[in-house]
Motif scaffolding. Structure first.
Motif, short mmCIF file in Angstrom:
data_model
loop_
_atom_site.label_atom_id
_atom_site.label_comp_id
_atom_site.label_asym_id
_atom_site.label_seq_id
_atom_site.Cartn_x
_atom_site.Cartn_y
_atom_site.Cartn_z
N PHE B 12 53.56 67.86 36.98
CA PHE B 12 52.80 69.00 37.50
C PHE B 12 52.14 69.89 36.44
N LEU B 13 52.37 69.56 35.17
CA LEU B 13 51.75 70.40 34.14
C LEU B 13 50.79 69.62 33.24
N SER B 14 50.51 68.40 33.59
CA SER B 14 49.53 67.65 32.80
C SER B 14 48.55 66.96 33.74
N THR B 15 47.32 66.83 33.30
CA THR B 15 46.31 66.18 34.14
C THR B 15 46.75 64.76 34.49
N LYS B 16 47.30 64.07 33.49
CA LYS B 16 47.74 62.69 33.74
C LYS B 16 48.83 62.63 34.80
N GLY B 17 49.80 63.53 34.66
CA GLY B 17 50.90 63.55 35.63
C GLY B 17 50.42 63.92 37.02
N LYS B 92 38.72 78.22 31.08
CA LYS B 92 39.88 78.87 30.46
C LYS B 92 41.17 78.21 30.96
N LYS B 93 42.18 78.28 30.10
CA LYS B 93 43.44 77.60 30.41
C LYS B 93 44.05 78.13 31.72
N HIS B 94 43.98 79.45 31.92
CA HIS B 94 44.60 80.02 33.13
C HIS B 94 43.79 79.61 34.37
N GLU B 95 42.48 79.45 34.19
CA GLU B 95 41.67 78.99 35.34
C GLU B 95 42.09 77.57 35.73
N ARG B 96 42.21 76.72 34.72
CA ARG B 96 42.61 75.33 34.97
C ARG B 96 43.96 75.27 35.67
N ALA B 97 44.90 76.04 35.17
CA ALA B 97 46.25 76.01 35.73
C ALA B 97 46.24 76.52 37.18
N THR B 98 45.52 77.59 37.43
CA THR B 98 45.49 78.16 38.79
C THR B 98 44.83 77.20 39.77
N ILE B 99 43.71 76.63 39.34
CA ILE B 99 43.00 75.70 40.23
C ILE B 99 43.88 74.49 40.53
N ASN B 100 44.45 73.90 39.50
CA ASN B 100 45.27 72.70 39.72
C ASN B 100 46.49 73.00 40.58
N ALA B 146 34.12 79.23 40.85
CA ALA B 146 34.08 80.43 39.99
C ALA B 146 34.26 80.04 38.52
N ALA B 147 35.18 79.11 38.29
CA ALA B 147 35.42 78.69 36.90
C ALA B 147 34.21 77.94 36.34
N LEU B 148 33.49 77.26 37.23
CA LEU B 148 32.34 76.47 36.78
C LEU B 148 31.06 77.31 36.67
N TRP B 149 31.13 78.54 37.07
CA TRP B 149 29.96 79.43 37.10
C TRP B 149 29.09 79.19 35.86
N PRO B 150 27.88 78.68 36.05
CA PRO B 150 27.11 78.22 34.88
C PRO B 150 26.43 79.34 34.09
N TRP B 151 26.46 80.55 34.65
CA TRP B 151 25.79 81.66 33.96
C TRP B 151 26.71 82.40 32.97
N ALA B 481 56.49 60.81 28.15
CA ALA B 481 56.95 61.84 27.22
C ALA B 481 55.85 62.17 26.21
N LYS B 482 55.14 61.11 25.78
CA LYS B 482 54.04 61.32 24.84
C LYS B 482 52.92 62.12 25.53
N ASP B 483 52.61 61.69 26.77
CA ASP B 483 51.55 62.39 27.52
C ASP B 483 51.90 63.87 27.69
N LEU B 484 53.18 64.13 27.98
CA LEU B 484 53.60 65.52 28.19
C LEU B 484 53.44 66.34 26.91
N SER B 485 53.76 65.70 25.79
CA SER B 485 53.66 66.44 24.52
C SER B 485 52.21 66.80 24.20
N GLU B 486 51.28 66.00 24.79
CA GLU B 486 49.85 66.27 24.51
C GLU B 486 49.22 67.18 25.57
N ALA B 487 49.98 67.45 26.65
CA ALA B 487 49.41 68.24 27.75
C ALA B 487 49.14 69.67 27.30
N ASP B 488 48.06 70.24 27.79
CA ASP B 488 47.72 71.60 27.36
C ASP B 488 47.71 72.58 28.53
#
Lengths: 299, 489
Positions: B12-17, B92-100, B146-151, B481-488
């Protein structure tokens, strides 16, 4: 190993593709179901639950419907008599009959059917279960008590009117098929292979033809065992057989603005979900098919 | 406990997962529900599934069940696309986390409770949670837009000579294309929600393909038709944009493709919405929108194939490559090539077929019985949805880092099996144009066989890969485990 696999795959596909249909080649086994195609059932006036929404609809008159679909033998008899008295004629490879026409409103996609002669059935099409020796029609051996197929809506309508009947309306048909309790199938709530002839229902005629199957004799699903295949007695609440599966049935309604005609009941080559009483198919009135037949109604 | 926590973090904390869990869930649903129809049902497996799982399948409710099944799967697919987008588009990281987080809870509620309501008796609490899940998905979509807002100035392209499409002022047009897709998806979802609420209120469910010949469709029935068409099309737009990122699409073709995709998405969505007040003009507008989108897709394919060749030739250190070497280089990585090849193949199975059907509607299609037209329609959109799914899968295994021979086998098997199945299904859908009902049996048998072989092989390939990832989860220091270590996240 790889080569063997691909070779076997190739041979399988090739043989599947080249397999010829045995529709015409092998006469089907003769089965007398004991259900009389000349019999009629009374459907009394009253409300019934229509469509999958179970909407209450009142049919405020009694009417009768044939217990079975019109058979090949019955239709052959009609052709012989009607040809003799000039009601119908042979034009090229088709049998033609007069139809007084539909009201035409010039709507988008609307097809005009003015008064005139229209084809009742083709004479030279694969799938036809009748023989014609240039004077007399007969049912192909084994197919005498199978439903008449390859008949157009005009062919069905002309037959019924010739015998002072008519095609049932869609509402009359649905009531006759499912009675008053809202059941989806004529016999009840679930479709089993022992109830009706549908796609891959494993009836004895599928063994001969393949998964698309062939028609079964009218009244086949009557609780008896035919050719080792056990059936359940599956009439509608009013005693009509084959109101689901086997062949689609033309009904009398003309869809306004389009002039398609409805085909109800599903057929031998559709899945069981498509033989539920409210599922509709439609086609132009000149359409014919090895999956389409009919039965008549009268007041 | 720590081991379980770690794995949950991975899920739940990585895109791959996140993508792995969603694809696993949709695979399980496909595997189970696939037994209820088609060849497995013919073998009687459906009876076992129904009995073992205790499903309650009322015949009159089949259409309603299917609609919930489509939506449950669609929510999961949309969630996967959102994960891919938040992974490749700057935010932004918080946007990504909230959306996901929002879409994860949303699709899980929609999938689990939607299926429970539809297939296991009608517990209305489940229905409420199904709706809540879809609502969360919508909210996640709003957050994504909102996160993608191009302006936003921080995402403007600073280099005026950049090879990526941008306005004179520097606005990133690729970002704008993602934004346009997100906004039009939200609008189109609303269209479906309004119609769905209306029909659901009266418990009148129907499949759009069953109404195709109804001359006087109700206003909201037309809304449903518009909704389903645009949602599938926008899913196609989304995956095309994601694949563009994967290929690092740029240059002159990028500069033409991105505005084209923006116009296409907006015009398509408007056209589908116009189904309600002006059905006739809607078709014309949809054709215009489709053309813009298809041009963008074509440019991506042209660029992508050139890029694949150039990259491979450079990797091999070949200075002047022959035609044969270039040809070989194109097919070197079936996973990456497959993603754009499937877009090309889609035209044979979907676009050209659709155009042909539209052009010949009165002359050919409307001469057939409704059942035949219905088969062509359902075949048409099932194949489109399935092709999009294969592109998403190819992208997924690349994301997961599949390499070497396994990558080649996976890529080729997905391409060959799916194209075999989709090709056969397309021919099946159109068979009445060249074979009569009386003569069709051998052809139908062959096409059934080819479709079943293709789909069977495709499901086996996916099953093997998912099995491999499942086994990996039991390893202390597996790939996860490797994927998790690379998750941002």
């Amino acid at each position: 190993m790889k080569r063997t696999f691909f070779f076997l795959l190739f041979v399988t596909l090739l043989t599947a593709g080249c397999a010829s249909s045995t529709v015409e080649a092998t006469p089907p086994p003769q089965i007398d179901t004991g259900v009389d195609p000349d019999s009629w059932a009374l459907i009394p006036a009253g409300e019934f639950l229509a469509d999958f929404t179970n909407e209450e609809i009142l049919v405020d008159y009694d009417y009768q419907m044939m217990v079975t679909d019109v058979t090949n033998a019955q239709y052959a008899d009609f052709l012989n008599v009607a040809l003799k008295d000039g009601t119908i004629s042979i034009v090229g490879d088709e049998i033609m009959g007069y139809y007084p026409g539909d009201i035409f409103r010039e709507y988008r996609h609307e097809e005009e059917y003015a008064a005139g002669d229209y084809p009742l059935m083709p004479l030279d099409e694969k799938g036809l279960r009748l023989d014609f020796d240039s004077t007399t029609f007969t049912a192909k051996p084994g197919y005498e008590n199978h439903p008449m197929v390859m008949v157009t809506w005009f062919g069905a309508n002309t037959y019924c009117e010739y015998y002072d009947g008519r095609l049932p309306s869609a509402i009359e048909w649905e009531k006759a098929a499912r009675g008053t309790d809202g059941r989806p199938f004529p016999w009840g709530n679930e479709a089993q292979q022992t109830n009706a002839n549908y796609y891959h229902s494993n009836d004895p005629f599928e063994d001969v033809i393949g998964r698309m199957g062939d028609t079964t004799p009218v009244g086949f699903y009557n609780g008896q065992t035919h050719l080792g295949f056990e059936t359940e007695d599956s009439p509608s609440p009013y005693g009509l057989y084959d109101m689901a599966g086997n062949v689609y049935q033309w009904v009398g309604d003309v869809i306004p603005y389009q002039h398609y005609r409805l085909l109800l009941g599903g057929a031998k080559d559709v899945y069981a979900v498509r033989i539920r009483a409210w599922v509709i198919n439609n086609a132009e009135p000149v359409y014919f098919s090895p999956n389409a037949g009919f039965r008549c109604a009268q007041d | 406990m720590k081991a379980i926590t770690k794995r949950f973090q991975y899920f739940f904390l990585s895109t791959k997962g996140l993508a792995l869990v969603a694809i696993a869930l949709v695979s399980v649903v496909t595997a189970i529900w696939g037994t209820l129809s088609g060849p497995l049902a013919e073998m009687g497996i459906n009876d076992i599934t129904v009995r073992v799982l205790g499903m309650d399948l009322v015949p009159a409710e089949r259409e309603g069940r299917l609609i919930m099944l489509y939506h449950s799967i669609a929510m999961t697919v949309v969630a996967i696309l959102v994960y891919y987008i938040t992974d490749v588009v700057q935010m932004k990281k918080h946007e990504r986390a909230t959306i996901n987080a929002t879409v994860t809870v949303g699709y899980m509620f929609a999938l689990i409770f939607g299926m429970l309501f539809a297939y296991f008796g009608h517990n209305w609490i489940y229905h409420g949670l199904f709706i809540a899940g879809q609502t969360l998905m919508y909210f996640g979509g709003v957050l994504l837009a909102a996160a993608l807002w191009p302006w936003k100035k921080e995402y403007y392209i600073q280099d005026p000579k950049s090879e990526y499409a941008h306005t004179k002022g520097g606005m990133d047009l690729e970002r704008a294309a993602f934004f346009a897709m997100a906004i039009t998806t939200l609008g189109s979802a609303l269209l479906g929600a309004i119609a769905g609420a209306s029909f659901g209120n009266g418990f009148v469910t129907f499949l759009a393909e069953d109404t195709v010949r109804d001359p006087n469709k109700a206003v909201l029935a037309r809304g449903v038709i518009g909704h389903l068409h645009i949602m599938v099309a926008l899913t196609g737009v989304a995956i095309t944009l994601i694949v563009g990122k994967w290929y690092d699409f740029k240059g002159i073709m990028h500069k033409i493709a991105m505005p084209s995709m923006i116009f296409g998405s907006i015009i398509l969505a408007l056209g589908c919405a116009l189904m309600i007040p002006a059905q006739y003009y809607a078709h014309l507008i949809i054709y215009v929108g489709s053309t813009f989108v298809l041009v963008a897709g074509l440019l991506l394919v042209i660029y992508g194939w050139g890029r694949l060749i150039r990259d491979r030739i450079a990797e091999q250190g070949i200075e002047k490559a022959s035609f044969g070497q270039k040809f070989k280089a194109l097919f070197h990585d079936p996973v990456k090539w497959g993603a754009t090849w499937q877009m090309v193949y889609m035209n044979f199975c979907v676009t050209f077929v659709g155009l042909f059907m539209a052009a010949k509607l009165d002359d050919l299609i409307r001469r057939l019985p409704l059942r035949e037209e219905r088969i062509t329609l359902t075949g048409h959109w099932h194949v489109l949805a399935a092709i999009i799914a294969t592109i998403m899968l190819l992208y997924f295994v690349d994301l997961m880092g599949l390499k070497g021979k396994a990558r080649k086998w996976f890529g080729w098997l997905v391409i060959i099996s799916s194209d075999l199945a989709f090709g056969a299904a397309t021919v099946f859908a159109l068979k009445r144009l060249f074979v009569s009902e009386s003569d069709q049996q051998p052809l139908v048998d062959t096409l059934d066989l080819l479709t079943e072989i293709g789909l069977g092989l495709l499901l086996i390939v996916i099953g093997v890969y998912m099995g491999y990832r499942l086994i990996d989860l039991f390893k202390k220091n597996g790939r996860w485990a490797k994927d998790l270590s690379e998750a941002d996240l």
